[in-house]
Design an enzyme around this catalytic site. Structure first.
Site, PDB file in Angstrom:
ATOM      1  N   GLU A 173       5.865   5.129  -6.703  1.00  0.00           N
ATOM      2  CA  GLU A 173       5.476   6.523  -6.463  1.00  0.00           C
ATOM      3  C   GLU A 173       6.025   7.482  -7.519  1.00  0.00           C
ATOM      4  O   GLU A 173       6.423   8.611  -7.207  1.00  0.00           O
ATOM      5  CB  GLU A 173       5.888   6.964  -5.053  1.00  0.00           C
ATOM      6  CG  GLU A 173       5.183   6.169  -3.958  1.00  0.00           C
ATOM      7  CD  GLU A 173       5.451   6.701  -2.553  1.00  0.00           C
ATOM      8  OE1 GLU A 173       6.388   7.509  -2.397  1.00  0.00           O
ATOM      9  OE2 GLU A 173       4.723   6.310  -1.625  1.00  0.00           O
ATOM     10  N   GLU A 197       1.572  -0.181   0.372  1.00  0.00           N
ATOM     11  CA  GLU A 197       2.229   0.290   1.595  1.00  0.00           C
ATOM     12  C   GLU A 197       1.191   0.941   2.488  1.00  0.00           C
ATOM     13  O   GLU A 197       0.323   1.669   2.008  1.00  0.00           O
ATOM     14  CB  GLU A 197       3.307   1.355   1.312  1.00  0.00           C
ATOM     15  CG  GLU A 197       4.577   0.898   0.673  1.00  0.00           C
ATOM     16  CD  GLU A 197       5.559   2.062   0.487  1.00  0.00           C
ATOM     17  OE1 GLU A 197       5.349   3.137   1.107  1.00  0.00           O
ATOM     18  OE2 GLU A 197       6.516   1.904  -0.278  1.00  0.00           O
TER      19      GLU A 197
END
Length: 370
Positions: A126, A271
């Site tokens: 991220e 995820e």
């Protein structure tokens, strides 16, 4: 054999074949789902027990966020496929010098291969110009290149794919899904990464959370749409109909990739999860519904890519009590005592995990507090 008997035999053979095909699809779908093994808790079981738990629950893929040596040792001979993370804290060092990447790969990959089945190296998690990780953006692509070169030097480039895990903050427009596009202010960051991933034939890893989209806009997004329980099409996008938010989000990423010259790139959902407590709509029932339906859904593909299994990693294996804010502590499929929180199945759909022990423990805890 007379004609009638032949007809009956053919019908029976067709029924058996159909059953085998359905079973095969179910198994393939379940095997395309992994679980993220986070370790930010002070009460979690040792890695050796965690690997055994993966095996006993038929979870065939694991995401590790860093090269924890105890976990890698425990994974030897387990036949579990691993997505191994290069932590954000290592990016600057690995980007600075190819020898640092070679040392990292030697220590954490070559020392364990082939006893540990590495599937991906996820360089960074991220990293984005529009979040708190913006200071790391200049290191990400050089680190990816150096890790990829180290993997190639080890002769493992055909076995282990190198990529990075990004999130939906990079997407500027996601509605309707066919109009998905990256934000203009991240294009100088993401476009070179897309080009690199395309050239080395790797997927782009994407963290996709319908929960956060729903919780941020419950007025316009319905709970059934977020939980895969909408009975009818909710979003009609040209000829494609969307009944769930997960598909809409993943197809928006595909559309964005196509607009950025990455139309040939596959995505892997690195995820996806739903919290069971700690925030709006974070309940055990909602989380159980989301995880169960997601496992069953990904084998069917999305409207943009029907019948193409979506490789997906559920977040996360355990509730992690050292995470913040509060809802981040409650994404686990299991409690730290290794009891499943939800009746899920990673194999045949009628073999669900027994949660009676967890329910009994919860009831006993409540009684003791009265």
């Amino acid at each position: 054999m007379d004609t009638s008997h032949k007809h009956i035999a053919l019908q029976m053979a067709a029924i058996i074949l159909l059953g085998l095909l359905v079973s095969s699809t179910e198994i393939v779908g379940a095997q395309s789902v992994g679980v993220c093994y986070g370790m930010l808790g002070n009460n979690l079981p040792p890695a050796s027990q965690v690997v055994q738990l993966y095996k006993s629950k038929n979870i065939r893929r694991m995401r590790l966020y860093d090269p924890n040596q105890a976990a890698l040792q425990a994974l030897r001979g387990s036949n579990i496929e691993v997505m191994l993370g290069v932590p954000n804290s290592d990016l600057q060092n690995i980007a600075a010098n190819p020898s640092n990447a070679n040392n990292w790969v030697q220590r954490n990959v070559r020392n364990f291969w082939p006893a540990v089945k590495f599937r991906y190296i996820a360089v960074g998690n991220e990293v984005s110009p529009v979040t708190g990780t913006s200071s790391l953006t200049r290191y990400l692509l050089p680190a990816m290149r150096n890790i990829r070169n180290a993997i190639s030097s080890a002769g493992l480039q055909n076995n282990i794919k190198v990529s990075s895990s990004v999130d939906m903050t990079l997407i500027g427009n996601s509605f309707p899904p066919s109009q998905g596009s990256f934000r203009n202010d991240v294009r100088s960051f993401i476009d070179p990464i897309i080009g690199f991933v395309r050239r080395i034939n790797s997927p782009l890893l994407v963290n996709i959370y319908p929960y956060f989209s729903y919780a941020g806009n419950p007025r316009d997004i319905s709970l059934p749409y977020a939980l895969f329980t909408a009975p009818n099409v909710v979003v009609q996008d040209g000829s494609l109909g969307y009944r769930n938010l997960f598909d809409a989000m993943s197809d928006a990423v595909y559309a964005a990739l196509s607009r950025a010259g990455g139309g040939s790139i596959e995505i892997v959902v690195s995820e996806s999860g739903w919290p069971s407590a700690g925030a709006f709509a974070a309940t055990t029932n909602n989380a159980a519904t989301y995880y169960k339906n997601l496992i069953q859904h990904v084998k069917r593909g999305s409207p943009r890519r029907p019948n193409k299994v979506i490789e997906t990693y559920l977040f996360a294996m355990f509730d992690e009590n050292n995470k913040n804010p509060e809802l981040e502590k409650h994404f686990g499929l299991f409690s730290p005592n290794k009891q499943p929180k939800y009746p899920l199945s990673f194999g045949f759909s009628d073999r669900y995990w027994d949660i009676s022990a967890e329910n009994n423990a919860t009831a006993a805890s409540l009684i003791s507090e009265m």
